[in-house]
Enzyme design. Sequence first.
Site, PDB file in Angstrom:
ATOM      1  N   SER A 149      25.356  20.979  73.686  1.00  0.00           N
ATOM      2  CA  SER A 149      26.685  21.393  73.214  1.00  0.00           C
ATOM      3  C   SER A 149      27.699  20.844  74.196  1.00  0.00           C
ATOM      4  CB  SER A 149      26.733  22.927  73.210  1.00  0.00           C
ATOM      5  OG  SER A 149      28.063  23.395  73.121  1.00  0.00           O
ATOM      6  N   TYR A 162      24.914  31.458  77.107  1.00  0.00           N
ATOM      7  CA  TYR A 162      24.893  30.217  76.312  1.00  0.00           C
ATOM      8  C   TYR A 162      25.199  29.007  77.195  1.00  0.00           C
ATOM      9  CZ  TYR A 162      25.920  27.196  72.246  1.00  0.00           C
ATOM     10  OH  TYR A 162      25.928  26.188  71.308  1.00  0.00           O
TER      11      TYR A 162
HETATM   12  P1  NAD Z   1      22.588  28.305  62.779  1.00  0.00           P
HETATM   13  O1  NAD Z   1      22.735  29.744  63.112  1.00  0.00           O
HETATM   14  O2  NAD Z   1      23.207  27.758  61.558  1.00  0.00           O
HETATM   15  O3  NAD Z   1      21.041  27.912  62.748  1.00  0.00           O
HETATM   16  C1  NAD Z   1      20.150  28.307  63.751  1.00  0.00           C
HETATM   17  C2  NAD Z   1      18.751  28.363  63.175  1.00  0.00           C
HETATM   18  O4  NAD Z   1      17.885  28.745  64.245  1.00  0.00           O
HETATM   19  C3  NAD Z   1      18.601  29.394  62.053  1.00  0.00           C
HETATM   20  O5  NAD Z   1      17.935  28.799  60.957  1.00  0.00           O
HETATM   21  C4  NAD Z   1      17.759  30.488  62.697  1.00  0.00           C
HETATM   22  O6  NAD Z   1      16.910  31.154  61.785  1.00  0.00           O
HETATM   23  C5  NAD Z   1      16.971  29.700  63.742  1.00  0.00           C
HETATM   24  N1  NAD Z   1      16.516  30.568  64.814  1.00  0.00           N
HETATM   25  C6  NAD Z   1      17.268  31.423  65.563  1.00  0.00           C
HETATM   26  N2  NAD Z   1      16.494  32.125  66.391  1.00  0.00           N
HETATM   27  C7  NAD Z   1      15.213  31.692  66.182  1.00  0.00           C
HETATM   28  C8  NAD Z   1      13.960  32.058  66.719  1.00  0.00           C
HETATM   29  N3  NAD Z   1      13.834  33.034  67.631  1.00  0.00           N
HETATM   30  N4  NAD Z   1      12.867  31.410  66.284  1.00  0.00           N
HETATM   31  C9  NAD Z   1      12.962  30.459  65.334  1.00  0.00           C
HETATM   32  N5  NAD Z   1      14.118  30.098  64.755  1.00  0.00           N
HETATM   33  C10 NAD Z   1      15.231  30.701  65.187  1.00  0.00           C
HETATM   34  O7  NAD Z   1      23.099  27.537  64.097  1.00  0.00           O
HETATM   35  P2  NAD Z   1      23.709  26.071  64.322  1.00  0.00           P
HETATM   36  O8  NAD Z   1      25.167  26.213  64.498  1.00  0.00           O
HETATM   37  O9  NAD Z   1      23.162  25.093  63.358  1.00  0.00           O
HETATM   38  O10 NAD Z   1      23.125  25.766  65.784  1.00  0.00           O
HETATM   39  C11 NAD Z   1      22.016  24.941  66.021  1.00  0.00           C
HETATM   40  C12 NAD Z   1      22.063  24.459  67.454  1.00  0.00           C
HETATM   41  O11 NAD Z   1      23.271  23.727  67.651  1.00  0.00           O
HETATM   42  C13 NAD Z   1      22.060  25.580  68.507  1.00  0.00           C
HETATM   43  O12 NAD Z   1      21.241  25.208  69.592  1.00  0.00           O
HETATM   44  C14 NAD Z   1      23.506  25.637  68.945  1.00  0.00           C
HETATM   45  O13 NAD Z   1      23.648  26.101  70.263  1.00  0.00           O
HETATM   46  C15 NAD Z   1      23.904  24.173  68.823  1.00  0.00           C
HETATM   47  N6  NAD Z   1      25.334  23.956  68.714  1.00  0.00           N
HETATM   48  C16 NAD Z   1      26.041  24.534  67.697  1.00  0.00           C
HETATM   49  C17 NAD Z   1      27.403  24.312  67.624  1.00  0.00           C
HETATM   50  C18 NAD Z   1      28.234  24.925  66.536  1.00  0.00           C
HETATM   51  O14 NAD Z   1      29.462  24.910  66.683  1.00  0.00           O
HETATM   52  N7  NAD Z   1      27.665  25.414  65.463  1.00  0.00           N
HETATM   53  C19 NAD Z   1      28.046  23.529  68.578  1.00  0.00           C
HETATM   54  C20 NAD Z   1      27.294  22.950  69.598  1.00  0.00           C
HETATM   55  C21 NAD Z   1      25.928  23.172  69.647  1.00  0.00           C
END
Ligand code: NAD
Length: 267
Positions: A149, A162
């Site tokens: 991120s 985080y």
């Molecule tokens: P999201 O909530 O849409 O998806 C996350 C997925 O992870 C879900 O399908 C959930 O079921 C799964 N998950 C969560 N805990 C779990 C566990 N214990 N075991 C197995 N699966 C699990 O999130 P997202 O926004 O797509 O984020 C994905 C990644 O991207 C994360 O690492 C997040 O930190 C990173 N990220 C997101 C953003 C943002 O703005 N959305 C920005 C930078 C980085």
Amino acid sequence: MTDILQPTTDTGLSQTPLAGKRALITGGASGIGAAVARTLASRGAHVVIADMDQDGAAELAGELNGSSWAVNLLDPDAVTDRALASAMDGVDILVNNAGIQKISPIESFDPADFRRILTLMLEVPFLLVRAALPGMYASGFGRIINVSSVHGLRASPFKSAYVTAKHGLEGLSKVTALEGGEHGVTSNCVNPGYVRTPLVEKQIADQAAVHGIPEADVLSKIMLTESAIKRLVEPHEVASLVAWLASPDAAMVTGASYTMDGGWSAR
Ligand code: NAD
């Protein structure tokens, strides 16, 4: 071991540069992970959707002719050496993506939440990389892609766990790059700003409460203040970067962190 005197070949403009590759994406049922699964599948990879959302993982895997691994990565019984050796068998591309968020000042941050976030977003990626490397070393090819991120490179208040986990993931990725280089294994991070996913949608109310502002102002006053381009990143944009890092064209890219943050980290 690669012969350093031999030139490598241009991989050209293949539409399916990942044909024959097996890619495992944690958190692949939603948001960025689902977009990554779609894009890698469209480039020819067999995708394995690893997610605690059993139905979501199975549905997407069915749509993409892939497979699913219904797993709660926070369950110690799910991440034993034996379970991970089996899950990583034949995996050429590992995308460490599963993540969660918690917004709270440090003095009231629940230590149990801190540990949970560090476990899922730092220790589990370590365990998965550890399990994936022997097979990748044996085949002489591997791609580790860590969904970090902008918070792997910059801090924000109220996100102690985080930001700590993502900064740690950056370190793990670089060490993996150094150890994997001579075995044809690359390791990189992608560093998005705020992406349009359920994780961000869920955060809006918490951000409004902790900053004492209306929810309608969270995007403009909190999330997009540092970016030169004032919009959310789309999941498919992140997926496209991941697919490039997974491709033969990115063979010389390792130990790197690629921002996609609309200019946030240019400050
Ligand atoms: P999201 O909530 O849409 O998806 C996350 C997925 O992870 C879900 O399908 C959930 O079921 C799964 N998950 C969560 N805990 C779990 C566990 N214990 N075991 C197995 N699966 C699990 O999130 P997202 O926004 O797509 O984020 C994905 C990644 O991207 C994360 O690492 C997040 O930190 C990173 N990220 C997101 C953003 C943002 O703005 N959305 C920005 C930078 C980085």
